[in-house]
Design a protein around this motif. Sequence first.
Motif, PDB file in Angstrom:
ATOM      1  N   LEU A  55       0.828  -1.201   0.000  1.00 57.49           N
ATOM      2  CA  LEU A  55       0.000   0.000   0.000  1.00 57.49           C
ATOM      3  C   LEU A  55       0.868   1.259   0.000  1.00 57.49           C
ATOM      4  CD1 LEU A  55      -2.734   1.419   0.197  1.00 57.49           C
ATOM      5  CD2 LEU A  55      -2.617   1.137   2.692  1.00 57.49           C
ATOM      6  N   VAL A  56       1.899   1.265   0.847  1.00 61.08           N
ATOM      7  CA  VAL A  56       2.803   2.416   0.900  1.00 61.08           C
ATOM      8  C   VAL A  56       3.513   2.594  -0.443  1.00 61.08           C
ATOM      9  CG1 VAL A  56       4.916   3.297   1.960  1.00 61.08           C
ATOM     10  CG2 VAL A  56       3.125   2.307   3.394  1.00 61.08           C
ATOM     11  N   PHE A  57       3.900   1.485  -1.053  1.00 58.26           N
ATOM     12  CA  PHE A  57       4.549   1.551  -2.369  1.00 58.26           C
ATOM     13  C   PHE A  57       3.654   2.257  -3.381  1.00 58.26           C
ATOM     14  CE2 PHE A  57       5.252  -0.241  -6.596  1.00 58.26           C
ATOM     15  CZ  PHE A  57       6.625  -0.076  -6.753  1.00 58.26           C
ATOM     16  N   LEU A  58       2.385   1.877  -3.427  1.00 57.15           N
ATOM     17  CA  LEU A  58       1.454   2.475  -4.386  1.00 57.15           C
ATOM     18  C   LEU A  58       1.203   3.948  -4.075  1.00 57.15           C
ATOM     19  CD1 LEU A  58      -1.149  -0.426  -4.752  1.00 57.15           C
ATOM     20  CD2 LEU A  58       0.572   0.293  -6.420  1.00 57.15           C
ATOM     21  N   LEU A  59       1.028   4.268  -2.790  1.00 54.61           N
ATOM     22  CA  LEU A  59       0.756   5.655  -2.416  1.00 54.61           C
ATOM     23  C   LEU A  59       1.943   6.559  -2.744  1.00 54.61           C
ATOM     24  CD1 LEU A  59      -1.067   5.185   1.027  1.00 54.61           C
ATOM     25  CD2 LEU A  59      -2.084   5.813  -1.171  1.00 54.61           C
ATOM     26  N   LEU A  60       3.145   6.099  -2.445  1.00 53.06           N
ATOM     27  CA  LEU A  60       4.328   6.917  -2.719  1.00 53.06           C
ATOM     28  C   LEU A  60       4.632   6.972  -4.209  1.00 53.06           C
ATOM     29  CD1 LEU A  60       6.737   6.013   0.225  1.00 53.06           C
ATOM     30  CD2 LEU A  60       5.110   7.891   0.013  1.00 53.06           C
ATOM     31  N   LEU A  61       4.265   5.935  -4.944  1.00 52.02           N
ATOM     32  CA  LEU A  61       4.418   5.970  -6.396  1.00 52.02           C
ATOM     33  C   LEU A  61       3.592   7.100  -6.992  1.00 52.02           C
ATOM     34  CD1 LEU A  61       5.165   4.833  -9.211  1.00 52.02           C
ATOM     35  CD2 LEU A  61       3.287   3.187  -8.940  1.00 52.02           C
ATOM     36  N   VAL A  62       2.368   7.283  -6.466  1.00 51.85           N
ATOM     37  CA  VAL A  62       1.465   8.320  -6.988  1.00 51.85           C
ATOM     38  C   VAL A  62       1.806   9.691  -6.422  1.00 51.85           C
ATOM     39  CG1 VAL A  62      -0.932   9.086  -7.091  1.00 51.85           C
ATOM     40  CG2 VAL A  62      -0.392   6.652  -7.335  1.00 51.85           C
ATOM     41  N   GLY A  63       2.070   9.760  -5.120  1.00 51.81           N
ATOM     42  CA  GLY A  63       2.217  11.055  -4.478  1.00 51.81           C
ATOM     43  C   GLY A  63       3.622  11.440  -4.094  1.00 51.81           C
ATOM     44  N   ILE A 119       6.354  10.004 -10.826  1.00 45.53           N
ATOM     45  CA  ILE A 119       5.811  10.143 -12.180  1.00 45.53           C
ATOM     46  C   ILE A 119       5.074  11.459 -12.334  1.00 45.53           C
ATOM     47  CG2 ILE A 119       4.152   9.179 -13.823  1.00 45.53           C
ATOM     48  CD1 ILE A 119       4.861   6.427 -12.749  1.00 45.53           C
ATOM     49  N   VAL A 120       4.279  11.811 -11.330  1.00 47.69           N
ATOM     50  CA  VAL A 120       3.518  13.061 -11.354  1.00 47.69           C
ATOM     51  C   VAL A 120       4.322  14.131 -10.625  1.00 47.69           C
ATOM     52  CG1 VAL A 120       1.365  14.191 -10.724  1.00 47.69           C
ATOM     53  CG2 VAL A 120       1.368  11.755 -11.330  1.00 47.69           C
ATOM     54  N   PRO A 121       4.674  15.239 -11.277  1.00 46.80           N
ATOM     55  CA  PRO A 121       5.426  16.314 -10.605  1.00 46.80           C
ATOM     56  C   PRO A 121       4.689  16.828  -9.380  1.00 46.80           C
ATOM     57  CG  PRO A 121       5.376  16.668 -12.982  1.00 46.80           C
ATOM     58  CD  PRO A 121       4.424  15.542 -12.702  1.00 46.80           C
ATOM     59  N   LEU A 122       5.433  17.150  -8.339  1.00 48.60           N
ATOM     60  CA  LEU A 122       4.812  17.623  -7.106  1.00 48.60           C
ATOM     61  C   LEU A 122       4.061  18.930  -7.305  1.00 48.60           C
ATOM     62  CD1 LEU A 122       7.476  16.873  -4.328  1.00 48.60           C
ATOM     63  CD2 LEU A 122       5.401  15.595  -4.887  1.00 48.60           C
ATOM     64  N   LEU A 158       8.659  13.719   2.308  1.00 51.09           N
ATOM     65  CA  LEU A 158       8.728  12.262   2.241  1.00 51.09           C
ATOM     66  C   LEU A 158      10.063  11.825   1.655  1.00 51.09           C
ATOM     67  CD1 LEU A 158       5.144  11.484   0.861  1.00 51.09           C
ATOM     68  CD2 LEU A 158       5.958  11.255   3.222  1.00 51.09           C
ATOM     69  N   PRO A 159      10.590  10.679   2.075  1.00 54.66           N
ATOM     70  CA  PRO A 159      11.896  10.237   1.551  1.00 54.66           C
ATOM     71  C   PRO A 159      11.889   9.988   0.054  1.00 54.66           C
ATOM     72  CG  PRO A 159      10.850   8.512   2.886  1.00 54.66           C
ATOM     73  CD  PRO A 159      10.069   9.757   3.109  1.00 54.66           C
ATOM     74  N   ILE A 160      10.782   9.479  -0.496  1.00 56.90           N
ATOM     75  CA  ILE A 160      10.733   9.224  -1.937  1.00 56.90           C
ATOM     76  C   ILE A 160      10.753  10.540  -2.705  1.00 56.90           C
ATOM     77  CG2 ILE A 160       8.208   9.121  -1.944  1.00 56.90           C
ATOM     78  CD1 ILE A 160      10.652   7.137  -4.198  1.00 56.90           C
ATOM     79  N   ALA A 161      10.083  11.566  -2.183  1.00 56.54           N
ATOM     80  CA  ALA A 161      10.079  12.871  -2.840  1.00 56.54           C
ATOM     81  C   ALA A 161      11.453  13.511  -2.775  1.00 56.54           C
ATOM     82  CB  ALA A 161       9.032  13.778  -2.196  1.00 56.54           C
ATOM     83  N   ALA A 162      12.104  13.423  -1.614  1.00 54.19           N
ATOM     84  CA  ALA A 162      13.447  13.991  -1.483  1.00 54.19           C
ATOM     85  C   ALA A 162      14.427  13.282  -2.412  1.00 54.19           C
ATOM     86  CB  ALA A 162      13.920  13.874  -0.035  1.00 54.19           C
ATOM     87  N   LEU A 163      14.316  11.959  -2.521  1.00 59.04           N
ATOM     88  CA  LEU A 163      15.230  11.209  -3.374  1.00 59.04           C
ATOM     89  C   LEU A 163      14.981  11.495  -4.846  1.00 59.04           C
ATOM     90  CD1 LEU A 163      17.471   9.173  -3.696  1.00 59.04           C
ATOM     91  CD2 LEU A 163      15.790   7.326  -3.473  1.00 59.04           C
ATOM     92  N   SER A 164      13.717  11.466  -5.269  1.00 56.17           N
ATOM     93  CA  SER A 164      13.410  11.705  -6.682  1.00 56.17           C
ATOM     94  C   SER A 164      13.708  13.148  -7.077  1.00 56.17           C
ATOM     95  CB  SER A 164      11.945  11.354  -6.975  1.00 56.17           C
ATOM     96  OG  SER A 164      11.059  12.114  -6.169  1.00 56.17           O
ATOM     97  N   ASP A 165      13.364  14.112  -6.220  1.00 56.79           N
ATOM     98  CA  ASP A 165      13.639  15.513  -6.532  1.00 56.79           C
ATOM     99  C   ASP A 165      15.137  15.792  -6.542  1.00 56.79           C
ATOM    100  OD1 ASP A 165      11.016  16.071  -6.863  1.00 56.79           O
ATOM    101  OD2 ASP A 165      10.753  17.230  -5.024  1.00 56.79           O
ATOM    102  N   GLY A 166      15.859  15.198  -5.582  1.00 56.20           N
ATOM    103  CA  GLY A 166      17.298  15.394  -5.554  1.00 56.20           C
ATOM    104  C   GLY A 166      17.978  14.824  -6.796  1.00 56.20           C
ATOM    105  N   LEU A 167      17.597  13.615  -7.181  1.00 57.52           N
ATOM    106  CA  LEU A 167      18.157  13.012  -8.395  1.00 57.52           C
ATOM    107  C   LEU A 167      17.779  13.824  -9.625  1.00 57.52           C
ATOM    108  CD1 LEU A 167      17.488   9.217  -7.703  1.00 57.52           C
ATOM    109  CD2 LEU A 167      19.707  10.373  -7.721  1.00 57.52           C
TER     110      LEU A 167
END
Length: 258
Positions: A184-192, A196-199, A213-222
């Motif tokens: 569930l967390v995987f799906l929620l973080l994939l969407v939000g 794929i979808v810009p913040l 969120l860690p996924i946002a920090a990692l994806s935005d940083g990369l």
Amino acid sequence: MTATGTGTYTPKPGAAPLPRMIAAQAALETKMLLRNGEQLLLTVVIPTLLLVLFSTVDIVDTGAGEAVDFLAPGILALAVMSTAFTGQAIATGFERRYGVLKRLASSPLPRWGLMTAKTLSVLVTEVLQVILLTVIAFALGWSPQGNPVAVVLLLILGTAAFSGLGLLMAGTLKAEATLAAANLVFLLLLVGGGVIVPLDKFPAGAQDVLGLLPIAALSDGLRDVLQHGAGMPWGDLGILAVWAVAGLAAAGKFFRWE
């Protein structure tokens, strides 16, 4: 032929050297992970399909430039999350349920050595993921730039953050609850999580929360480094460091081996 007390065939009792035990356990963990169909779906198939699909089909507005330039960094972040968090949480949760961790904890390999081996297994898997996704992204026309040192630091801190959260979940919840919650967390973080979808497509108030969120920090940083050629993304590194310290500390304190 008779063997004497100090003969050629006299066994030498005792445990193997600790580095050899950790390396052997890491190799075993990696083989088990790569042979698991569900894990391969999470770590290889889904990130690859998402990268190819959204790079070739105009579904989401990723802003100016080629879609793959926006998507590739986010998919790399997703790959780290799928292995270090989702995959590790599920696998460790069921190992705990079936008593595997309890048996391993009674072996000569210390508990911290077992966790080190699991971490090494995650890192090996991530290297394979990054190589595969990078090759596919190049084939789709990706043009990365920026400082490779910053990329490595982001990936390492992202791995530490997600590993801590995954082990915390696996060590405190029942296996079935871990399976459901991790997916569930995987799906929620994939969407939000800005994968794929810009913040900036989300409401302003939500952007501030999602950006922590860690996924946002990692994806935005990369993305800042690989797409925009930015220097060291200290803000995103700081967020990941906080998550890593908090997650690993909580996992170390609350993890239950039985």
